[in-house]
Design a protein around this motif. Structure first.
Motif, PDB file in Angstrom:
ATOM      1  N   LEU A 362     -33.143  14.680  65.408  1.00  0.00           N
ATOM      2  CA  LEU A 362     -32.322  13.718  64.683  1.00  0.00           C
ATOM      3  C   LEU A 362     -33.098  13.072  63.525  1.00  0.00           C
ATOM      4  O   LEU A 362     -32.500  12.492  62.623  1.00  0.00           O
ATOM      5  CB  LEU A 362     -31.814  12.629  65.635  1.00  0.00           C
ATOM      6  CG  LEU A 362     -30.856  13.097  66.747  1.00  0.00           C
ATOM      7  CD1 LEU A 362     -30.538  11.945  67.685  1.00  0.00           C
ATOM      8  CD2 LEU A 362     -29.580  13.686  66.144  1.00  0.00           C
ATOM      9  N   TYR A 363     -34.437  13.185  63.569  1.00  0.00           N
ATOM     10  CA  TYR A 363     -35.261  12.620  62.506  1.00  0.00           C
ATOM     11  C   TYR A 363     -35.297  13.510  61.262  1.00  0.00           C
ATOM     12  O   TYR A 363     -35.832  13.101  60.227  1.00  0.00           O
ATOM     13  CB  TYR A 363     -36.705  12.430  62.986  1.00  0.00           C
ATOM     14  CG  TYR A 363     -36.924  11.260  63.902  1.00  0.00           C
ATOM     15  CD1 TYR A 363     -37.228   9.998  63.410  1.00  0.00           C
ATOM     16  CD2 TYR A 363     -36.818  11.395  65.288  1.00  0.00           C
ATOM     17  CE1 TYR A 363     -37.436   8.917  64.244  1.00  0.00           C
ATOM     18  CE2 TYR A 363     -37.027  10.328  66.139  1.00  0.00           C
ATOM     19  CZ  TYR A 363     -37.332   9.087  65.617  1.00  0.00           C
ATOM     20  OH  TYR A 363     -37.530   8.026  66.445  1.00  0.00           O
ATOM     21  N   LEU A 364     -34.764  14.722  61.338  1.00  0.00           N
ATOM     22  CA  LEU A 364     -34.902  15.687  60.251  1.00  0.00           C
ATOM     23  C   LEU A 364     -34.329  15.191  58.917  1.00  0.00           C
ATOM     24  O   LEU A 364     -34.999  15.325  57.879  1.00  0.00           O
ATOM     25  CB  LEU A 364     -34.269  17.026  60.644  1.00  0.00           C
ATOM     26  CG  LEU A 364     -34.406  18.158  59.619  1.00  0.00           C
ATOM     27  CD1 LEU A 364     -35.884  18.431  59.316  1.00  0.00           C
ATOM     28  CD2 LEU A 364     -33.730  19.435  60.128  1.00  0.00           C
ATOM     29  N   PRO A 365     -33.109  14.631  58.861  1.00  0.00           N
ATOM     30  CA  PRO A 365     -32.601  14.152  57.556  1.00  0.00           C
ATOM     31  C   PRO A 365     -33.510  13.101  56.911  1.00  0.00           C
ATOM     32  O   PRO A 365     -33.761  13.147  55.698  1.00  0.00           O
ATOM     33  CB  PRO A 365     -31.230  13.565  57.912  1.00  0.00           C
ATOM     34  CG  PRO A 365     -30.826  14.267  59.160  1.00  0.00           C
ATOM     35  CD  PRO A 365     -32.101  14.483  59.924  1.00  0.00           C
ATOM     36  N   LEU A 366     -34.003  12.162  57.724  1.00  0.00           N
ATOM     37  CA  LEU A 366     -34.903  11.142  57.183  1.00  0.00           C
ATOM     38  C   LEU A 366     -36.214  11.762  56.738  1.00  0.00           C
ATOM     39  O   LEU A 366     -36.797  11.352  55.720  1.00  0.00           O
ATOM     40  CB  LEU A 366     -35.151  10.056  58.229  1.00  0.00           C
ATOM     41  CG  LEU A 366     -36.065   8.886  57.818  1.00  0.00           C
ATOM     42  CD1 LEU A 366     -35.580   8.235  56.539  1.00  0.00           C
ATOM     43  CD2 LEU A 366     -36.146   7.859  58.935  1.00  0.00           C
ATOM     44  N   LEU A 367     -36.694  12.767  57.474  1.00  0.00           N
ATOM     45  CA  LEU A 367     -37.927  13.452  57.086  1.00  0.00           C
ATOM     46  C   LEU A 367     -37.775  14.105  55.718  1.00  0.00           C
ATOM     47  O   LEU A 367     -38.676  14.015  54.869  1.00  0.00           O
ATOM     48  CB  LEU A 367     -38.298  14.501  58.139  1.00  0.00           C
ATOM     49  CG  LEU A 367     -39.485  15.415  57.795  1.00  0.00           C
ATOM     50  CD1 LEU A 367     -40.757  14.606  57.603  1.00  0.00           C
ATOM     51  CD2 LEU A 367     -39.687  16.468  58.888  1.00  0.00           C
ATOM     52  N   LEU A 368     -36.643  14.751  55.466  1.00  0.00           N
ATOM     53  CA  LEU A 368     -36.424  15.409  54.174  1.00  0.00           C
ATOM     54  C   LEU A 368     -36.396  14.393  53.036  1.00  0.00           C
ATOM     55  O   LEU A 368     -36.969  14.626  51.960  1.00  0.00           O
ATOM     56  CB  LEU A 368     -35.111  16.191  54.224  1.00  0.00           C
ATOM     57  CG  LEU A 368     -35.076  17.379  55.190  1.00  0.00           C
ATOM     58  CD1 LEU A 368     -33.682  17.996  55.233  1.00  0.00           C
ATOM     59  CD2 LEU A 368     -36.098  18.435  54.789  1.00  0.00           C
ATOM     60  N   VAL A 369     -35.728  13.260  53.270  1.00  0.00           N
ATOM     61  CA  VAL A 369     -35.688  12.209  52.244  1.00  0.00           C
ATOM     62  C   VAL A 369     -37.095  11.684  51.976  1.00  0.00           C
ATOM     63  O   VAL A 369     -37.488  11.480  50.809  1.00  0.00           O
ATOM     64  CB  VAL A 369     -34.762  11.058  52.686  1.00  0.00           C
ATOM     65  CG1 VAL A 369     -34.850   9.889  51.701  1.00  0.00           C
ATOM     66  CG2 VAL A 369     -33.326  11.538  52.797  1.00  0.00           C
ATOM     67  N   ASP A 370     -37.877  11.484  53.037  1.00  0.00           N
ATOM     68  CA  ASP A 370     -39.229  10.951  52.866  1.00  0.00           C
ATOM     69  C   ASP A 370     -40.157  11.952  52.176  1.00  0.00           C
ATOM     70  O   ASP A 370     -41.053  11.559  51.423  1.00  0.00           O
ATOM     71  CB  ASP A 370     -39.809  10.546  54.225  1.00  0.00           C
ATOM     72  CG  ASP A 370     -39.219   9.243  54.724  1.00  0.00           C
ATOM     73  OD1 ASP A 370     -38.761   8.446  53.895  1.00  0.00           O
ATOM     74  OD2 ASP A 370     -39.209   9.014  55.953  1.00  0.00           O
ATOM     75  N   VAL A 371     -39.956  13.249  52.433  1.00  0.00           N
ATOM     76  CA  VAL A 371     -40.757  14.266  51.742  1.00  0.00           C
ATOM     77  C   VAL A 371     -40.471  14.221  50.249  1.00  0.00           C
ATOM     78  O   VAL A 371     -41.386  14.298  49.415  1.00  0.00           O
ATOM     79  CB  VAL A 371     -40.475  15.669  52.315  1.00  0.00           C
ATOM     80  CG1 VAL A 371     -41.102  16.750  51.433  1.00  0.00           C
ATOM     81  CG2 VAL A 371     -41.018  15.790  53.727  1.00  0.00           C
ATOM     82  N   ILE A 372     -39.198  14.091  49.879  1.00  0.00           N
ATOM     83  CA  ILE A 372     -38.838  13.980  48.461  1.00  0.00           C
ATOM     84  C   ILE A 372     -39.433  12.707  47.860  1.00  0.00           C
ATOM     85  O   ILE A 372     -39.977  12.716  46.746  1.00  0.00           O
ATOM     86  CB  ILE A 372     -37.303  13.986  48.304  1.00  0.00           C
ATOM     87  CG1 ILE A 372     -36.745  15.350  48.724  1.00  0.00           C
ATOM     88  CG2 ILE A 372     -36.902  13.667  46.865  1.00  0.00           C
ATOM     89  CD1 ILE A 372     -35.232  15.407  48.794  1.00  0.00           C
ATOM     90  N   ALA A 373     -39.349  11.596  48.611  1.00  0.00           N
ATOM     91  CA  ALA A 373     -39.903  10.332  48.121  1.00  0.00           C
ATOM     92  C   ALA A 373     -41.413  10.435  47.927  1.00  0.00           C
ATOM     93  O   ALA A 373     -41.956   9.978  46.909  1.00  0.00           O
ATOM     94  CB  ALA A 373     -39.569   9.206  49.091  1.00  0.00           C
ATOM     95  N   ALA A 374     -42.108  11.020  48.888  1.00  0.00           N
ATOM     96  CA  ALA A 374     -43.556  11.172  48.765  1.00  0.00           C
ATOM     97  C   ALA A 374     -43.912  12.076  47.591  1.00  0.00           C
ATOM     98  O   ALA A 374     -44.928  11.860  46.915  1.00  0.00           O
ATOM     99  CB  ALA A 374     -44.135  11.733  50.066  1.00  0.00           C
TER     100      ALA A 374
END
Length: 456
Positions: A362-374
Motif C-alpha cells: 500500500l506504500y507503493l503510490p507514496l513511494l513513487l511520489v517521493d522518488v519523483i520528489a527526491a
C-alpha cells in the motif's frame, strides 16, 4: 568540488567503459555521502533485527532516534558547510594551503561545542524514561555526525578518492556490522553500534585530511572572520537543509499523521519509510549530476573566464558561454532520463522491494511520489551548484527561503486533503522551486557577458 571534477574528467578522458563506470561509481558514492548511506544502513539494520530485537518497537525507536540525529546535524551544520567550502576554495586559490588545516580544526571545535550543547539540552527534556546510556550515545552520535558533514565538505577538495571511498566502505560496514552484532542488547546496542561505526568513519576521514594538508599552526579562527566567511552562504546552508526536512517535521508532529515514539521524538509511519527508500533511489541521479556538472560545466566555466582574462575574441567568449549553457541542459536532461528509468523500475518491482523489506505494498503510490520528489531535489541541487559557480548567492538564498515556506504550507495542505495527497506537497514545492531556479539561471546566462565586463 573542483578537485572532484578534475578527477572525474581524468577518468572520463580514458574513453573506456571501465573509465566511465569508475567515474560514475566515484560520483555516486561521493555525492551520496553519509546521508543516503545512513538511510540505507538504517533500513538494513532494522530489517535484519526484527527476529532478534524484542519487542520490535525498540527497532522503531532506534530508527527514529537516528533519523533525528541525522536531520538536526544537517540543519545545525548547514551554516558552516557552504561558508567553509568557500573559505577553503579561496585559500587554495591563493596558494595558502597552510591555513586550511588550522581552520578545519577551528570549525571542528565550534561544531563539536555547538552540537554537544544542543545534544545535552535536547536529551535533558522528555527522555527521563530512557536509559542513561541511550542519552549519552545520542549526544555522542550527534556530535560525530555533525563533524562528519564538515569532513565530507572538506574532502570536496581532496583528490585521494580511493582512500575516501575505502573510508566510506569501512565506516558503513562497521555501522551495519556493529549494530547487528549488538542488537541483542536492544535499543542501546543498536544505537551503540551505529555510533561506533560512525566514529570509525570520522576517524578514517580525519586521518586523510590531516595527511593531505600541512599546517604551520595548530588552530586558526580566520574562517569566522566576517570578511572571509560570506554570511549569505551560511544562511543558504541553513535554509536549504531546513527546507528539505520541514515536510518531515510537519508529518511527524501532525495530530493526523504523527505518533510519539521515544521522548519528544515523533514519527510518521506512513511517510517516513517511502521517503527513506526514495533517497536511496536517487543515487544514480546524484552520480549523473556530479559527472555532468562537475566534469563538463566546470571545464567550460574555466574556459569562458580564461577567454575573458586573456582577451579572446567575442566569438570565442560567446562560444564558451553557449557550451556552459548546453552542458547545464545536458546535465539536467541526463538526471531526468536516469530518474525516469528509476521510476519505471519502481513501478515494475516496487511491490517486490517493499515485500522484501516486510513493508505493505500500500506504500507503493507514496513511494513513487517521493522518488519523483527526491529526483526534483537533485535537479534543484544541480541548479544551485551552477548558480554558486556564477556567484548568484542572493538568488539562491531567496529561492531556499521560499522553498521552506512553500514546502511547509503545501505539506500541511496535503495532510488536510487526506492520505491520497501525501507526498505531493513536498514534490510540488520542489517542482515550483526548480522552475523558478531555471528561470533565474536563464536570466543570469542571458546577461553573463554584460555582468562579467560591466559590473566588475
Amino acid at each position: 568540488m573542483a578537485g572532484i571534477g578534475f578527477e572525474l574528467r581524468k577518468l572520463m578522458a580514458r574513453d573506456t567503459l571501465t573509465g566511465v563506470a569508475r567515474a560514475y561509481l566515484y560520483a555516486g558514492l561521493i555525492s551520496s555521502g553519509p546521508m543516503i548511506l545512513s538511510c540505507f544502513g538504517i533500513l538494513i539494520i532494522g530489517t535484519l533485527s526484527f527476529t532478534v530485537v524484542i519487542p520490535t518497537v525498540l527497532i522503531t525507536q532506534f530508527q527514529v532516534s537516528v533519523t533525528y540525529m541525522i536531520a538536526f546535524s544537517l540543519i545545525v551544520t548547514g551554516p558552516l558547510q557552504l561558508s567553509f567550502t568557500r573559505f577553503v576554495s579561496d585559500r587554495l586559490y591563493e596558494q595558502r594551503d597552510d591555513l586550511v588545516l588550522p581552520n578545519y580544526r577551528a570549525i571542528q571545535l565550534v561544531c563539536s561545542a555547538v552540537s554537544g550543547t544542543i545534544g545535552i539540552l535536547a536529551m535533558s527534556f522528555g527522555f527521563d524514561a530512557t536509559p542513561l546510556a541511550y542519552r549519552l550515545l545520542m549526544i555522542a552520535g550527534f556530535v560525530i555526525a555533525s563533524n562528519i558533514w564538515i569532513a565530507v565538505i572538506f574532502l570536496s577538495s581532496i583528490k585521494q578518492y580511493r582512500q575516501v571511498l575505502w573510508s566510506f566502505a569501512i565506516g558503513y560496514s562497521a555501522v551495519v556490522g556493529l549494530a547487528l552484532g549488538l542488537n541483542h542488547y536492544g535499543l542501546t546496542g543498536l544505537l551503540g553500534g551505529f555510533v561506533a561505526g560512525h566514529a570509525l568513519l570520522f576517524l578514517c576521514l580525519s586521518t586523510i585530511v590531516h595527511r593531505q594538508y600541512p599546517g604551520s599552526r595548530y588552530i586558526s579562527f580566520e574562517v569566522f572572520n566576517r570578511r572571509l566567511m560570506y554570511p549569505s552562504l551560511a544562511w543558504v546552508g541553513l535554509m536549504f537543509n531546513l527546507g528539505v526536512w520541514i515536510d518531515k517535521f510537519v508529518f511527524w508532529f501532525s495530530d493526523v499523521t504523527g505518533t510519539r515514539v521515544v521522548g519528544w521524538f515523533h514519527a510518521s509511519v506512513i511517510y517516513d519509510i517511502p521517503v527513506f527508500l526514495a533517497y536511496v533511489c536517487v543515487m544514480p541521479a546524484m552520480a549523473a549530476f556530479l559527472v555532468r556538472i562537475e566534469a563538463d560545466f566546470a571545464g567550460y566555466y574555466d574556459a569562458f573566464y580564461d577567454a575573458v582574462r586573456t582577451g579572446a575574441t567575442l566569438q570565442r567568449i560567446n562560444a564558451m558561454r553557449d557550451m556552459m549553457v548546453r552542458s547545464v541542459r545536458t546535465g539536467l536532461a541526463e538526471i531526468v532520463k536516469v530518474q525516469i528509468v528509476v521510476v519505471l523500475l519502481m513501478l515494475a518491482f516496487g511491490a517486490l522491494l517493499l515485500g522484501a523489506l516486510h513493508i505493505s505494498s500500500l506504500y507503493l503510490p507514496l513511494l513513487l511520489v517521493d522518488v519523483i520528489a527526491a529526483s526534483l531535489q537533485v535537479l534543484l541541487l544541480g541548479l544551485f551548484n551552477v548558480m554558486f559557480y556564477l556567484d548568484t548567492r542572493r538568488d539562491v538564498l531567496r529561492l531556499a527561503t521560499f522553498f521552506i515556506v512553500l514546502n511547509a504550507v503545501l505539506t500541511m495542505v496535503s495532510i488536510r486533503l487526506g492520505p491520497a495527497a501525501y507526498g505531493y506537497g513536498f514534490a510540488a514545492a520542489l517542482l515550483i522551486a526548480t522552475i523558478l531556479a531555471i528561470r533565474a539561471l536563464d536570466a543570469r546566462f542571458a546577461t553573463l557577458e554584460y555582468e562579467t565586463y560591466m559590473l566588475q
